[in-house]
Design a protein around this motif. Sequence first.
Motif, PDB file in Angstrom:
ATOM      1  N   THR A 134      -8.032  11.442  19.269  1.00 45.12           N
ATOM      2  CA  THR A 134      -9.473  11.408  19.015  1.00 45.12           C
ATOM      3  C   THR A 134      -9.960   9.978  18.799  1.00 45.12           C
ATOM      4  O   THR A 134     -11.017   9.596  19.288  1.00 45.12           O
ATOM      5  N   THR A 135      -9.168   9.181  18.097  1.00 43.59           N
ATOM      6  CA  THR A 135      -9.539   7.782  17.885  1.00 43.59           C
ATOM      7  C   THR A 135      -9.694   7.065  19.221  1.00 43.59           C
ATOM      8  O   THR A 135     -10.651   6.341  19.451  1.00 43.59           O
ATOM      9  N   THR A 136      -8.718   7.283  20.119  1.00 37.78           N
ATOM     10  CA  THR A 136      -8.788   6.667  21.441  1.00 37.78           C
ATOM     11  C   THR A 136     -10.061   7.090  22.166  1.00 37.78           C
ATOM     12  O   THR A 136     -10.788   6.263  22.728  1.00 37.78           O
ATOM     13  N   ILE A 137     -10.338   8.388  22.121  1.00 37.73           N
ATOM     14  CA  ILE A 137     -11.516   8.905  22.819  1.00 37.73           C
ATOM     15  C   ILE A 137     -12.801   8.350  22.227  1.00 37.73           C
ATOM     16  O   ILE A 137     -13.716   7.965  22.950  1.00 37.73           O
ATOM     17  N   HIS A 138     -12.852   8.255  20.908  1.00 39.55           N
ATOM     18  CA  HIS A 138     -14.043   7.678  20.285  1.00 39.55           C
ATOM     19  C   HIS A 138     -14.265   6.236  20.724  1.00 39.55           C
ATOM     20  O   HIS A 138     -15.402   5.808  20.894  1.00 39.55           O
ATOM     21  N   MET A 139     -13.176   5.508  20.927  1.00 41.59           N
ATOM     22  CA  MET A 139     -13.339   4.126  21.387  1.00 41.59           C
ATOM     23  C   MET A 139     -13.805   4.102  22.845  1.00 41.59           C
ATOM     24  O   MET A 139     -14.639   3.278  23.216  1.00 41.59           O
ATOM     25  N   LEU A 140     -13.285   5.006  23.659  1.00 40.35           N
ATOM     26  CA  LEU A 140     -13.696   5.046  25.064  1.00 40.35           C
ATOM     27  C   LEU A 140     -15.184   5.352  25.196  1.00 40.35           C
ATOM     28  O   LEU A 140     -15.876   4.788  26.038  1.00 40.35           O
ATOM     29  N   THR A 141     -15.683   6.262  24.343  1.00 35.89           N
ATOM     30  CA  THR A 141     -17.080   6.653  24.453  1.00 35.89           C
ATOM     31  C   THR A 141     -18.017   5.672  23.760  1.00 35.89           C
ATOM     32  O   THR A 141     -19.227   5.791  23.885  1.00 35.89           O
ATOM     33  N   GLY A 142     -17.445   4.716  23.015  1.00 32.23           N
ATOM     34  CA  GLY A 142     -18.291   3.738  22.351  1.00 32.23           C
ATOM     35  C   GLY A 142     -18.751   4.169  20.970  1.00 32.23           C
ATOM     36  O   GLY A 142     -19.563   3.503  20.348  1.00 32.23           O
ATOM     37  N   LEU A 143     -18.231   5.278  20.475  1.00 36.16           N
ATOM     38  CA  LEU A 143     -18.622   5.725  19.137  1.00 36.16           C
ATOM     39  C   LEU A 143     -17.921   4.917  18.057  1.00 36.16           C
ATOM     40  O   LEU A 143     -18.379   4.816  16.938  1.00 36.16           O
ATOM     41  N   LEU A 144     -16.794   4.355  18.432  1.00 35.55           N
ATOM     42  CA  LEU A 144     -15.986   3.625  17.465  1.00 35.55           C
ATOM     43  C   LEU A 144     -15.663   2.261  18.076  1.00 35.55           C
ATOM     44  O   LEU A 144     -15.355   2.178  19.267  1.00 35.55           O
ATOM     45  N   ARG A 145     -15.779   1.224  17.278  1.00 36.58           N
ATOM     46  CA  ARG A 145     -15.508  -0.109  17.801  1.00 36.58           C
ATOM     47  C   ARG A 145     -14.014  -0.404  17.724  1.00 36.58           C
ATOM     48  O   ARG A 145     -13.417  -0.263  16.668  1.00 36.58           O
ATOM     49  N   PRO A 146     -13.401  -0.816  18.835  1.00 38.39           N
ATOM     50  CA  PRO A 146     -11.964  -1.108  18.790  1.00 38.39           C
ATOM     51  C   PRO A 146     -11.693  -2.335  17.925  1.00 38.39           C
ATOM     52  O   PRO A 146     -12.536  -3.235  17.843  1.00 38.39           O
ATOM     53  N   THR A 147     -10.508  -2.368  17.286  1.00 36.31           N
ATOM     54  CA  THR A 147     -10.117  -3.551  16.539  1.00 36.31           C
ATOM     55  C   THR A 147      -9.801  -4.677  17.511  1.00 36.31           C
ATOM     56  O   THR A 147     -10.183  -5.823  17.316  1.00 36.31           O
ATOM     57  N   SER A 148      -9.073  -4.320  18.583  1.00 37.69           N
ATOM     58  CA  SER A 148      -8.845  -5.303  19.640  1.00 37.69           C
ATOM     59  C   SER A 148      -8.605  -4.557  20.933  1.00 37.69           C
ATOM     60  O   SER A 148      -8.425  -3.342  20.946  1.00 37.69           O
ATOM     61  N   GLY A 149      -8.617  -5.286  22.009  1.00 34.30           N
ATOM     62  CA  GLY A 149      -8.384  -4.665  23.306  1.00 34.30           C
ATOM     63  C   GLY A 149      -9.652  -4.522  24.112  1.00 34.30           C
ATOM     64  O   GLY A 149     -10.741  -4.861  23.652  1.00 34.30           O
ATOM     65  N   ASP A 150      -9.496  -4.010  25.298  1.00 30.92           N
ATOM     66  CA  ASP A 150     -10.561  -4.039  26.283  1.00 30.92           C
ATOM     67  C   ASP A 150     -10.663  -2.694  27.000  1.00 30.92           C
ATOM     68  O   ASP A 150      -9.647  -2.083  27.315  1.00 30.92           O
ATOM     69  N   ILE A 151     -11.897  -2.245  27.222  1.00 28.12           N
ATOM     70  CA  ILE A 151     -12.109  -1.032  28.004  1.00 28.12           C
ATOM     71  C   ILE A 151     -13.069  -1.384  29.132  1.00 28.12           C
ATOM     72  O   ILE A 151     -14.145  -1.922  28.880  1.00 28.12           O
ATOM     73  N   GLN A 152     -12.660  -1.122  30.372  1.00 26.72           N
ATOM     74  CA  GLN A 152     -13.531  -1.452  31.495  1.00 26.72           C
ATOM     75  C   GLN A 152     -13.726  -0.247  32.390  1.00 26.72           C
ATOM     76  O   GLN A 152     -12.782   0.467  32.696  1.00 26.72           O
ATOM     77  N   LEU A 153     -14.983  -0.063  32.794  1.00 21.13           N
ATOM     78  CA  LEU A 153     -15.293   1.025  33.718  1.00 21.13           C
ATOM     79  C   LEU A 153     -15.754   0.399  35.020  1.00 21.13           C
ATOM     80  O   LEU A 153     -16.572  -0.519  35.027  1.00 21.13           O
ATOM     81  N   TYR A 154     -15.194   0.871  36.131  1.00 14.82           N
ATOM     82  CA  TYR A 154     -15.549   0.298  37.425  1.00 14.82           C
ATOM     83  C   TYR A 154     -16.319   1.304  38.256  1.00 14.82           C
ATOM     84  O   TYR A 154     -15.975   2.482  38.290  1.00 14.82           O
ATOM     85  N   LEU A 155     -17.337   0.788  38.925  1.00 16.34           N
ATOM     86  CA  LEU A 155     -18.119   1.630  39.823  1.00 16.34           C
ATOM     87  C   LEU A 155     -18.121   0.947  41.177  1.00 16.34           C
ATOM     88  O   LEU A 155     -18.592  -0.174  41.299  1.00 16.34           O
ATOM     89  N   GLN A 156     -17.588   1.606  42.166  1.00 20.36           N
ATOM     90  CA  GLN A 156     -17.422   1.013  43.486  1.00 20.36           C
ATOM     91  C   GLN A 156     -16.765  -0.372  43.377  1.00 20.36           C
ATOM     92  O   GLN A 156     -17.210  -1.345  43.965  1.00 20.36           O
ATOM     93  N   GLY A 157     -15.739  -0.419  42.540  1.00 24.91           N
ATOM     94  CA  GLY A 157     -14.973  -1.658  42.414  1.00 24.91           C
ATOM     95  C   GLY A 157     -15.598  -2.707  41.517  1.00 24.91           C
ATOM     96  O   GLY A 157     -14.998  -3.735  41.250  1.00 24.91           O
ATOM     97  N   LYS A 158     -16.836  -2.453  41.041  1.00 23.61           N
ATOM     98  CA  LYS A 158     -17.478  -3.454  40.183  1.00 23.61           C
ATOM     99  C   LYS A 158     -17.493  -2.964  38.748  1.00 23.61           C
ATOM    100  O   LYS A 158     -17.774  -1.804  38.481  1.00 23.61           O
ATOM    101  N   GLN A 159     -17.209  -3.897  37.827  1.00 25.23           N
ATOM    102  CA  GLN A 159     -17.204  -3.514  36.419  1.00 25.23           C
ATOM    103  C   GLN A 159     -18.635  -3.337  35.916  1.00 25.23           C
ATOM    104  O   GLN A 159     -19.511  -4.128  36.225  1.00 25.23           O
ATOM    105  N   VAL A 160     -18.878  -2.264  35.150  1.00 22.59           N
ATOM    106  CA  VAL A 160     -20.223  -2.061  34.624  1.00 22.59           C
ATOM    107  C   VAL A 160     -20.294  -2.533  33.178  1.00 22.59           C
ATOM    108  O   VAL A 160     -19.307  -2.479  32.444  1.00 22.59           O
ATOM    109  N   ALA A 161     -21.485  -3.008  32.782  1.00 16.54           N
ATOM    110  CA  ALA A 161     -21.653  -3.564  31.433  1.00 16.54           C
ATOM    111  C   ALA A 161     -21.748  -2.444  30.394  1.00 16.54           C
ATOM    112  O   ALA A 161     -21.112  -2.504  29.353  1.00 16.54           O
ATOM    113  N   ASP A 162     -22.555  -1.446  30.685  1.00 25.16           N
ATOM    114  CA  ASP A 162     -22.719  -0.335  29.748  1.00 25.16           C
ATOM    115  C   ASP A 162     -22.052   0.901  30.341  1.00 25.16           C
ATOM    116  O   ASP A 162     -22.451   1.382  31.396  1.00 25.16           O
TER     117      ASP A 162
END
Lengths: 305, 262
Positions: free
Chosen positions: A43-71
Motif C-alpha cells: 500500500t505504501t508503494t501504491i500511495h507513492m505511485l499515485t502521489g498521495l504519499l511523498r517518497p523519501t527518495s527515489g524516482d517515479i516516471q510515467l511515459y506517454l508515447q515514449g515521453k515522460q509526463v510531468a503530472d
Amino acid sequence: MTLLKVDQLSKQFKQHQAVKKISFSIDEGRCVALLGPNGAGKTTTIHMLTGLLRPTSGDIQLYLQGKQVADRRPHLGYLPQMPVFYSWMTGREFVQYAGQLAGLSRQEAERRTEEWLEIVGIQDAAKRRIGGYSGGMKQRLGLAQALIHRPKLLILDEPVSALDPIGRRDVLRILEQIRQETTILFSTHILHDAEEICDDIILIEQGEIAVQGSLEHIRQSHSEPMIMIETLNEAQAKALEIAIRNKPYVHHVASEHQTLRVTVSQLEEAERGIMTEAVQHQIFIRKLEAGHSTLEDLFMKVVRA
Amino acid sequence: MRQFGLFYRKEMLEMARSYKWIWVPMVFLLLGVMQPVTTYYMPEILKHAGNMPAGTIITMPTPTAGEVLAQTLNQFGTIGVLVLVLSMMGIVSGERQSGVTSLIFTKPVSFIAYMTAKWASMLTLTAAAFACGYAGACYYTIQLIGSLDVGTVIQAGLMYMLWFVFVISVLLLISAWLPNSAGVAFTTMAFIMLLSFGTSLLSRYLSWSPSRLSTIASEILTKVETLSSVGPVLWISLCSILICVMLAVYRMQSQESISAKA
C-alpha cells in the motif's frame, strides 16, 4: 514500451522503513500484480505511485508515447483498498463528479457515467445515496470512478480482498474486460488472484523486491523438483523430517501437520532415499507424490524466509 | 477556475443535504430576533418573575435602537461564532479523515481550487446566516424600539461580516492543519477567544487586532467615538484573511501524506 518506471524508491516512516529502494518498470498493456503478505509495503508503494504519499527518495516516471509526463495524475486511475465516497451523494453523482474532476466536460462525464455504471453493474442503484451501498457495490463504484477518464494505468489496492466470492468473481471479470485497453497494476496478498489474470508479478517482502518477472518465466525458473509425502500422523512426519533433513538430495523441507513438502535436487534419487528412510524408521506413508513446486511454494518460501 | 466551480457546487450541495442551509441561518435568525424582543419585554418579564419583594420598583432606561442592535452583534460574537465553528469544523479535516481525499487528489485537481472553493462556500453560508439574523434583528428593533439609520446599519453589518470572514479563514487554516474535527473546533474557539480577550485587555497595544472589528461595528451603531482608527484594523484583517487562506493551501500542498489515514 515502458509505461511506468520506478527507480530506487524508498519510504521511511519515523522508525520504520516501509519500502527499501525498490526498482521496477511496467510495460504498456501488461497486467502486473504487486504481491506480498500483509505489511510488506504494497500500500505504501501504491500511495507513492499515485502521489498521495511523498517518497523519501527515489524516482517515479510515467511515459506517454515514449515521453515522460510531468503530472502523472491525469493518466492514472486509482481504487483504494477501502474506497470512501461522499455518503450523501448518489452513485451517479459521484462518478460524474470524478469524471469532471479528471477534466471531462459535463456532457462527456454524464455519457461515460452511464456507460461505466452499466459495465460495473450498479446502474440500478445509481439513484441511491452511497451511504446505503454494500461493500461490493462500493468496490464497483470505485472502479467506475477510477476508469471514467480512460487512464493509461489503473492502480488497484487489494481490489478483491474484502469481497465475497461472487463480488470477487465479478471484479476479476471486469478487470479481465478492461485489460484490453488499460495497463493494470494491482496489489494482493492472494496468489491465486494474481495467477488468474496477471502477466507479470512483483513479489515484495519487507519493503524489498524478492522476485519479479513474467508469470511464465517465474514459474519455469523457480520451479524445483519436489516430493510431497503424507504420513500417518504429525509425530511420524516429524520423525521422517529429522531423518531426511540432512541428506544431500534434500534442499528444503516444509512440514504442515502430517504432510511434508520436500524440495530436492533430483526426483528419482530422492524418492528412493526417502523410501529407504521411511522403511528404516517404520514410518507409514499414506501418499507420495513427485512433481514440481508451484508458485504458491515459492510465495511461501519467500514470505517465511 | 472550472474546478473551483465544481468544488464550490459540491460544497453547496453537501451543505444543503446535511441541512446546514436550514439550521445555521435559523440559529442566527433566532439569535437576532431574541435580543430586541427580550429587551422590549424585559420590564414585563421581570414583573412576572415573581421572586421580587413586593413594592420593588425597577426603572430601566430604554436602550436606543442602535444599542439593541449592538447587543445583538454581541450575541453573534459568542453563540454565532460557536455555531459557525461547529458546523464547519470538519470541512477539510473530515474529508481527510474519512479517506475520500485519496479519491479526489489522485485526480488532476488543483489544491488552490479545492481550498478556495471550500473557503468561498463557508463564506456563502456565513454571509447568508448573518444576513438572516441581522435582518431579523433590524426588523424587530424597528418594530419594537425605534428607527434605525440605514447607512449606519449597513456599515456596521459589513464591519461585522469582515470579522466573521476572519473567523472562517482561521477555521479553514486550522482544519487543514489538524487531523480531527473536535481538535479543530477547540483550537479555533480558543484562538478566537484569546484574541478577543487579549485585544480588550491590551487595547492600547492591540488596537490593530482583527477582533477590533466587532467593537468597531458596535461603536458605529451606538455612535461612540471610536478608540482606534478603522484603517489599520481593516488592512490587518484583510491581510490576515489572505494569509490564512494561502497558508491553508500551502499546508495541504506540502504535507507528506494527503490522506490522514495513510
